[in-house]
Design an enzyme around this catalytic site. Structure first.
Site, PDB file in Angstrom:
ATOM      1  N   THR A  21       3.975 -14.370  14.413  1.00 35.72           N
ATOM      2  CA  THR A  21       3.233 -15.356  13.637  1.00 35.72           C
ATOM      3  C   THR A  21       4.016 -15.853  12.422  1.00 35.72           C
ATOM      4  O   THR A  21       4.162 -17.058  12.196  1.00 35.72           O
ATOM      5  CB  THR A  21       1.924 -14.718  13.131  1.00 35.72           C
ATOM      6  OG1 THR A  21       1.335 -14.003  14.219  1.00 35.72           O
ATOM      7  CG2 THR A  21       0.962 -15.752  12.635  1.00 35.72           C
ATOM      8  N   VAL A  22       4.518 -14.916  11.631  1.00 35.64           N
ATOM      9  CA  VAL A  22       5.162 -15.308  10.372  1.00 35.64           C
ATOM     10  C   VAL A  22       6.511 -15.974  10.644  1.00 35.64           C
ATOM     11  O   VAL A  22       6.868 -16.968   9.993  1.00 35.64           O
ATOM     12  CB  VAL A  22       5.324 -14.084   9.443  1.00 35.64           C
ATOM     13  CG1 VAL A  22       5.969 -14.501   8.135  1.00 35.64           C
ATOM     14  CG2 VAL A  22       3.972 -13.433   9.181  1.00 35.64           C
ATOM     15  N   ASP A 210      -1.445   0.517   4.888  1.00 38.53           N
ATOM     16  CA  ASP A 210      -0.824  -0.784   4.644  1.00 38.53           C
ATOM     17  C   ASP A 210      -1.037  -1.213   3.190  1.00 38.53           C
ATOM     18  O   ASP A 210      -0.095  -1.635   2.501  1.00 38.53           O
ATOM     19  CB  ASP A 210      -1.448  -1.808   5.606  1.00 38.53           C
ATOM     20  CG  ASP A 210      -1.146  -3.240   5.228  1.00 38.53           C
ATOM     21  OD1 ASP A 210      -0.053  -3.716   5.588  1.00 38.53           O
ATOM     22  OD2 ASP A 210      -1.992  -3.876   4.576  1.00 38.53           O
ATOM     23  N   LYS A 214       1.717  -1.699  -0.262  1.00 39.84           N
ATOM     24  CA  LYS A 214       1.765  -2.810  -1.212  1.00 39.84           C
ATOM     25  C   LYS A 214       1.595  -2.313  -2.643  1.00 39.84           C
ATOM     26  O   LYS A 214       2.294  -2.746  -3.561  1.00 39.84           O
ATOM     27  CB  LYS A 214       0.672  -3.826  -0.855  1.00 39.84           C
ATOM     28  CG  LYS A 214       0.890  -4.438   0.536  1.00 39.84           C
ATOM     29  CD  LYS A 214      -0.334  -5.196   1.038  1.00 39.84           C
ATOM     30  CE  LYS A 214      -0.113  -5.705   2.457  1.00 39.84           C
ATOM     31  NZ  LYS A 214      -1.355  -6.209   3.090  1.00 39.84           N
TER      32      LYS A 214
END
Lengths: 435, 435
Positions: A21-22, A210, A214
């Site tokens: 996607t990215v 996840d 971050k």
């Protein structure tokens, strides 16, 4: 002024590894906005080569003019790229190998890989700086929200007091959906899986991992410390019940998977856990997959940044932010100061006091509530608000919001409460974070 | 890597002109955080000299080790400064002269002066670039919120669709206070004056001019156009009544002084006016002096930035952001691309359709409402919601929320309505901005 202001400069040539996607989102921006990017970057931004696992896969972009590499490491070392864009993911294996190879080959690196940075960020930043290269990662934290830049650059004149955020859109989607639809965790989890919102290993999302990656990255920038992911106290959203969501709402709160990092006299506190926040606060208002980061600095006060935390466009937007900076000739140490100067943080278990939410189920016995109150009193915990709900089953749910107290006092009380014989089931405690 | 990563580099030497709140705030940060700033900037940041109108004034910082200049222009030209920090204010006179002198003398410039940038930004940016210097102005828009950097750098990969914001804290304070305390405009205006919240010329605040300066700067960056302050359609908050605030709240809205800039097929729309926004939107939730900027890009979607829009610490934080960037060797064209490449925008009067809020007072005559409805229908305006309030005086307040329609249609209807003979007083119309 030099190169950045001239339209004549040589193009900045990218190699993009990972065409999910990215990756495809990034290709699309470069194809669609070539003239705008050249004007803003002061030079054209081009793609020389790409790589991914499966060359034959049907992708939503024309890649025919780019060279193809089967191996990301080979792509990273090509002579015709200036910047290696790593969009593969994962903290080990190909991503780590290829980023390392790129830096050693004298390339700059742009990556969206939060796990890689949280776990190997120190070694990669040191390598980059030793090589005179940069590794940039705006896309690794909170998607399109420019939080890395805000922390590293905009707030560089501030001593950061606390940084916190809702940084996993899937968890926020699940919690919001539970509240809005009145559905239990398991049902919404299954919905999220079917909608494709969950990672292949869903514990990365719902287990808080996840988001903790971050948080560890933000804490390093905020406090000038080496990224210390393994020190984050992590609790996921698996034990958040629809009951607690409803009861919290009754008291004016919402439950969010909230990451908080702050430097205290005893060391660096980093925790990721379901917390109560006021329903009418910016964090409390956050619905669905949107992310929010709140940064508190000694001069600036509180800055709130809100936007899409994932998805093709937002994450590719952040990748392009880094690419354009490199094209403009901006070179900055990865964590806001040279990696070799980052200090190893002393990890501190959460000790900053807070109010707490407690949910207990009282057995229908005379004096039950008095016994609970006495346990709390003995632990030095005073009660701000209490609510006892009607009951037909002989068991009475009781909610307590405490005044500010320490996590240790709460843990102690929670361990003693079952011994009173007046509560049934497990007591639930959730921190009420002051926002 | 070069200078930015070395602690050995020469100090960056500032000359600070203007020692009001922001000037002293900047001095304090540099004094308090010298080591932190040196670590983050890669070199010490020092102050060589300062200037202000009155040397003898008692100030909240020790200035004794800095050289003093009575004249800002002389300060700007001193050999022992690298960066001229202009915190004087005003679009003409000393501020403009001194900034021009600094650039001509080969200094970089950091300023918090929104009026100067909005009105003379083009000429100053061209001068800076011709001299190989930079002029930076993060502090000019929305205080501590890093919006200039977000637009110029973080969102550089996006075609910006719309930028909007609440960017005058005093106006937002007044509107919020009117609603919360149920007080009329005049009373709260007087309170704000006594609290020192208003500029010496209060029309800069309540007339929407200060916020429009900021909007013109953001529009230039967003759309690659020359700053065009004189094209902003400006309406202040003077005609916002407590009645409208209450009625809007009844319908689920809040009234904000909202700036909106968007590029349309017909040209650049820039408007600053009291608008209705949903009470539960981030803009609607904004209380008191806090500012918010909302940026919409084609890839990133909607990004919301929130923080203190004024005050010593927040504004000085933004000044320091620019200073540190210069210390790090980051050089960027002022408006995100070379000033000579910015195009002169075609100014367009607002034509983007929106829903509108109308408040009318109907005379107590049979068929009055039918006549109003017929005027609206003839103007092509359809009604989404209508509410008629009880009345004792023979006059009935009526609120109408229209479906999306054009400003021209609304203007036409407003001009025709008085001719029906069934309304008394002036009709009020406010745009409902889609956020």
């Amino acid at each position: 002024m030099s190169a950045p202001l001239s339209g004549q400069a040589a193009p900045l040539r990218l190699g993009i590894a990972g065409l999910g996607t990215v990756g495809i989102g990034t290709v699309k921006i470069i194809q669609k906005h070539a003239a705008m990017l050249a004007a803003r970057a002061g030079r054209p931004v081009t793609i020389s080569a790409v790589s991914a696992r499966d060359k034959r896969k049907n992708r939503d972009a024309d890649l025919s003019t780019y060279a193809w590499e089967d191996e990301a490491v080979a792509l990273a070392q090509r002579d015709d790229i200036d910047v290696f864009v790593e969009l593969i993911g994962g903290d080990e294996g190909i991503a780590r190998d290829a980023v390392t190879a790129a830096l050693k080959a004298g390339k700059d690196v742009v990556t969206a890989n939060k796990a890689l940075l949280a776990i190997h960020g120190q070694e990669l930043a040191e390598l980059a700086e030793a090589q005179g290269r940069v590794i940039r990662f705006e896309a690794a934290v909170a998607g399109g929200i420019p939080v890395i830049k805000a922390m590293t650059e905009s707030l560089a004149g501030n001593q950061i007091r606390r940084v916190m955020g809702v940084m996993n859109g899937t968890c926020n989607y699940i919690l919001t959906r539970m509240e809005n639809a009145g559905l239990p965790y398991e049902t919404v989890f299954e919905e999220a899986r079917q909608l494709g919102y969950l990672e292949a290993d869903p514990t990365l999302d719902v287990g808080g991992i996840d988001a903790s990656h971050k948080l560890a990255i933000l804490a390093a920038i905020a406090f000038g410390t080496r990224p210390a992911f393994s020190d984050v106290e992590i609790e996921g959203i698996e034990r958040v019940s629809i009951d607690d969501i409803r009861r919290a709402a009754d008291m004016g709160y919402r439950i969010k998977l909230l990451g908080v990092a702050q430097m205290t006299g005893r060391g660096l506190e980093q925790r990721m856990s379901p917390c109560l926040v006021p329903a009418d606060s910016p964090l409390g208002q956050l619905q669905g997959g949107t992310n929010m980061v709140v940064i508190e600095g000694d001069s600036v006060g509180q800055i709130v940044l809100r936007g899409a935390g994932a998805g093709e466009g937002p994450t590719a937007s952040a990748v392009m932010s880094d690419v354009i900076e490199i094209a403009r000739g901006v070179r900055m140490p990865s964590f806001g100061q040279p990696a070799t100067e980052l200090i190893q943080p002393q990890a501190a278990r959460t000790a900053v006091p807070a109010a707490y939410y407690l949910r207990l189920t009282l057995a229908d016995k005379p004096g039950a509530l008095a016994k609970v109150a006495s346990v709390l009193g003995d632990a030095g915990i005073s009660i701000d608000r209490m609510r006892q709900y009607g009951h037909s089953s002989g068991e009475a749910p009781v909610l307590i919001v405490t005044h500010k107290t320490t996590p240790d006092a709460i843990d102690h009380a929670i361990s003693v409460l079952p011994k009173t014989g007046v509560i049934t089931g497990e007591p639930v405690e959730l921190r009420i974070e002051e926002v």
